[in-house]
Scaffold this active site. Structure first.
Site, PDB file in Angstrom:
ATOM      1  N   GLU A   1     -26.220 175.136  19.596  1.00 42.34           N
ATOM      2  CA  GLU A   1     -26.783 175.973  18.451  1.00 42.34           C
ATOM      3  C   GLU A   1     -28.046 175.198  17.811  1.00 42.34           C
ATOM      4  O   GLU A   1     -27.775 173.803  17.172  1.00 42.34           O
ATOM      5  CB  GLU A   1     -25.981 176.098  17.475  1.00 42.34           C
ATOM      6  CG  GLU A   1     -24.930 177.259  17.923  1.00 42.34           C
ATOM      7  CD  GLU A   1     -24.057 177.840  16.865  1.00 42.34           C
ATOM      8  OE1 GLU A   1     -24.434 178.082  15.543  1.00 42.34           O
ATOM      9  OE2 GLU A   1     -22.873 178.136  16.974  1.00 42.34           O
TER      10      GLU A   1
ATOM     11  N   GLU B   1     -17.391 174.423  16.252  1.00 44.63           N
ATOM     12  CA  GLU B   1     -17.616 173.849  14.977  1.00 44.63           C
ATOM     13  C   GLU B   1     -16.319 173.643  14.138  1.00 44.63           C
ATOM     14  O   GLU B   1     -16.066 173.839  13.360  1.00 44.63           O
ATOM     15  CB  GLU B   1     -18.500 174.748  14.171  1.00 44.63           C
ATOM     16  CG  GLU B   1     -19.837 174.937  14.700  1.00 44.63           C
ATOM     17  CD  GLU B   1     -20.906 175.392  13.569  1.00 44.63           C
ATOM     18  OE1 GLU B   1     -20.481 176.000  12.671  1.00 44.63           O
ATOM     19  OE2 GLU B   1     -22.039 175.295  13.848  1.00 44.63           O
TER      20      GLU B   1
HETATM   21  O1  AHR Z   1     -25.387 181.000  14.503  1.00 40.23           O
HETATM   22  C1  AHR Z   1     -24.897 181.285  13.343  1.00 40.23           C
HETATM   23  C2  AHR Z   1     -23.524 180.739  12.965  1.00 40.23           C
HETATM   24  O2  AHR Z   1     -24.030 179.078  12.679  1.00 40.23           O
HETATM   25  C3  AHR Z   1     -22.479 180.180  14.143  1.00 40.23           C
HETATM   26  O3  AHR Z   1     -21.577 181.398  14.242  1.00 40.23           O
HETATM   27  C4  AHR Z   1     -22.038 178.973  13.777  1.00 40.23           C
HETATM   28  O4  AHR Z   1     -21.286 178.319  14.883  1.00 40.23           O
HETATM   29  C5  AHR Z   1     -22.905 178.386  12.950  1.00 40.23           C
HETATM   30  O5  AHR Z   1     -22.269 177.767  11.899  1.00 40.23           O
END
Ligand code: AHR
Length: 508
Positions: free
Chosen positions: A289, A170
């Site tokens: 994610e 990210e």
């Molecule tokens: O999964 C929780 C968080 O969400 C992770 O650390 C991050 O990559 C995202 O913003």
């Protein structure tokens, strides 16, 4: 009122083979995902390595194929070498991402041991926040280089052979330690990838895409990063978390519409960069994610003042509605199997997770565990490009959306046909018809499951771990079609097989 919908299926219309990597998950050093999640040496169910065997059993039952590690936001301040060598010598560090203390009791060797027990592939995320090319090369040397170099010899065992590396996490997000502009990051990603490929050409390398489709830089970020790193990387990441914003359930139930849009936008952007670069190469998506996350509740909480080891962080308790959305997000991911080559539900245990575990207590399946486990088990062979005829409903966030969403897989080896379907309507059931003529000789029902409950807020808890679970669904086969009733706000999966096919199968 009963609504009516139908599917148009043809085994010849194939999107892509089902990729096992669609059923990935994520273990971050965050909250109680590692410590108190997969690892709790004092737990009665812990094995000799300190891993909870009850949790391991649930991970296997869930059908998880690949696990991203060690973060997440955590990785952008992580020094991987803190987690190797004798545990007693490992330093305790601050984790700025989650305002907690990292003991480094679990490092990459311990995690690889856990991954072998869980029978999962590892997707390793590199720190490109506070670190760069040299550290990426160092951790790669430690993980993958055959014996005979300084860092490989410190490993003290065979190379782990990790095939997928994320080039940071990210990096478009201002919350990220070492956040960068698209130009800064694109250059760093390209140079890190170039160096890693000199060490091991066959690696699959994933550049950071957008942290959400509502990021102000969405689209522009992908274009800039790929213009700089197109030849060096294989995939670009996508991250998305969904929640009912201001109690808007109809929009929440249509979250997969956003995921579809996210995927088609990123592939279009990547293909446009490829065209400009006159490249024949295709960049895929690692949706590494995704989940339901009650993010606004988390963001409304004050930052902790103390520095604790493995504090309870975002241990969301999932409802029936959340499970239906998770099932629908999996439908979206499968539908895009031609471009989404890996996906990781975030996270695996305790932290926004399908598996919950209490210290010295039990582990149990959250509602969201079920659609994941069933989809992973039942999606086999090839994803079909299906036609959906469905009524629509209005949503605040996504406009008019179909009530019914679905995807199907067909396994040419066994003839099995599996359909996954969601009824997003808040009040009305859907009568679904699935004509089967294109599949030739007779099919019979092998299994059919529905996840639904009149109480959309029902959850599974330590005291009532099986309050919400899939129930057998009634499916009628008549006049060459399958017919079933999908209750309002429900997720359903059913598998059909050629008549008598079971006779020749193992175990029959
Ligand atoms: O999964 C929780 C968080 O969400 C992770 O650390 C991050 O990559 C995202 O913003």
């Amino acid at each position: 009122m009963t609504l009516f919908a139908s599917l148009n299926l043809d085994p010849a219309r194939v999107v892509a083979p089902v990729s096992r990597r669609t059923f990935g998950s994520f273990v971050e050093h965050m909250g109680r995902c590692v410590y108190g999640g997969i690892y709790e040496p004092a737990h009665p169910a812990a094995d000799a390595d300190g891993f909870r065997q009850d949790v391991l059993a649930l991970v296997r039952e869930m059908g998880v194929s690949v696990v991203r590690y060690p973060g997440g936001n955590f990785v952008s301040g992580y020094r991987w070498e803190d987690g190797i060598g004798p545990v007693a010598n490992r330093p305790v560090r601050r984790d700025l991402a989650w305002h907690s203390l990292e003991t480094n009791e679990v490092g990459v060797d311990e995690f690889m041991r856990w991954a072998a027990k869980a029978d999962v592939e590892v997707m390793y995320a590199l720190n490109l926040g506070t670190r760069g090319v040299q550290e990426a090369l160092d951790v790669h040397e430690y993980l993958n280089q055959p014996e005979g170099t300084a860092l490989a010899d410190r490993r003290g065992g065979k190379p782990y052979g990790i095939g997928m590396f994320c080039l940071g996490n990210e990096m478009d997000g201002p919350w990220q330690t070492g956040h960068k502009t698209a130009h800064e990051y694109g250059r760093l990603a390209a140079e890190t990838a170039r160096a890693l490929r000199s060490a091991e050409p066959g690696l699959e390398l994933i550049a950071c895409g957008s942290s959400h489709s509502s990021m102000p830089t969405f689209g522009a970020w992908e274009a800039t990063v790929l213009e700089l790193a197109y030849d060096q990387v294989d995939a670009i990441s996508a991250h998305a978390y969904y929640e009912p914003v201001d109690g808007d359930l109809p929009s929440f139930l249509a979250s997969a519409v956003d995921m579809d849009h996210f995927i088609t936008s990123v592939t279009a952007t990547a293909d446009s960069v490829g065209a400009r670069l006159k490249s024949k190469k295709r960049i895929n998506i690692s949706f590494d994610e995704w989940n339901v996350w009650y993010l606004s509740e988390f963001q409304a909480r004050p930052t902790p003042v103390d520095w604790a080891v493995a504090p309870r962080v975002i241990e969301d308790c999932y409802t029936v509605a959340d499970a239906v959305v998770v099932g629908n997000l999996l439908i979206s991911l499968l539908r895009h199997s031609d471009r989404v080559t890996a996906a990781c539900q975030a996270q695996l245990v305790n932290v926004i997770a399908p598996i919950r575990a209490e210290p010295t207590g039990p582990a149990w399946r959250q509602t969201t565990f079920h659609p994941f486990a069933l989809t992973s088990r039942l999606a086999r062979g090839e994803v079909l490009d299906i036609g959906i005829t469905s009524p629509t409903y209005d949503t605040e966030r996504f406009g008019e959306v179909p009530v019914l969403d679905a995807v199907a897989t067909h396994d040419p080896a066994t003839g099995d046909l599996t359909v996954f379907a969601v009824n997003r309507h808040r009040t009305d059931p859907v009568e679904l018809t699935v004509p089967l003529a294109a599949f030739g000789a007779g099919l019979e029902v092998v299994e059919a499951w529905t996840l639904h409950d009149p109480d959309l807020t029902a959850t599974n808890t330590q005291l009532h771990p099986d309050r919400v679970a899939p129930r057998a669904a009634e499916l009628a086969l008549a006049d060459g079609s399958a017919r079933l009733r999908l209750p309002a706000v429900s997720w359903t999966a059913f598998r059909l097989a050629p008549v008598n096919a079971g006779a020749g199968r193992p175990g029959s």
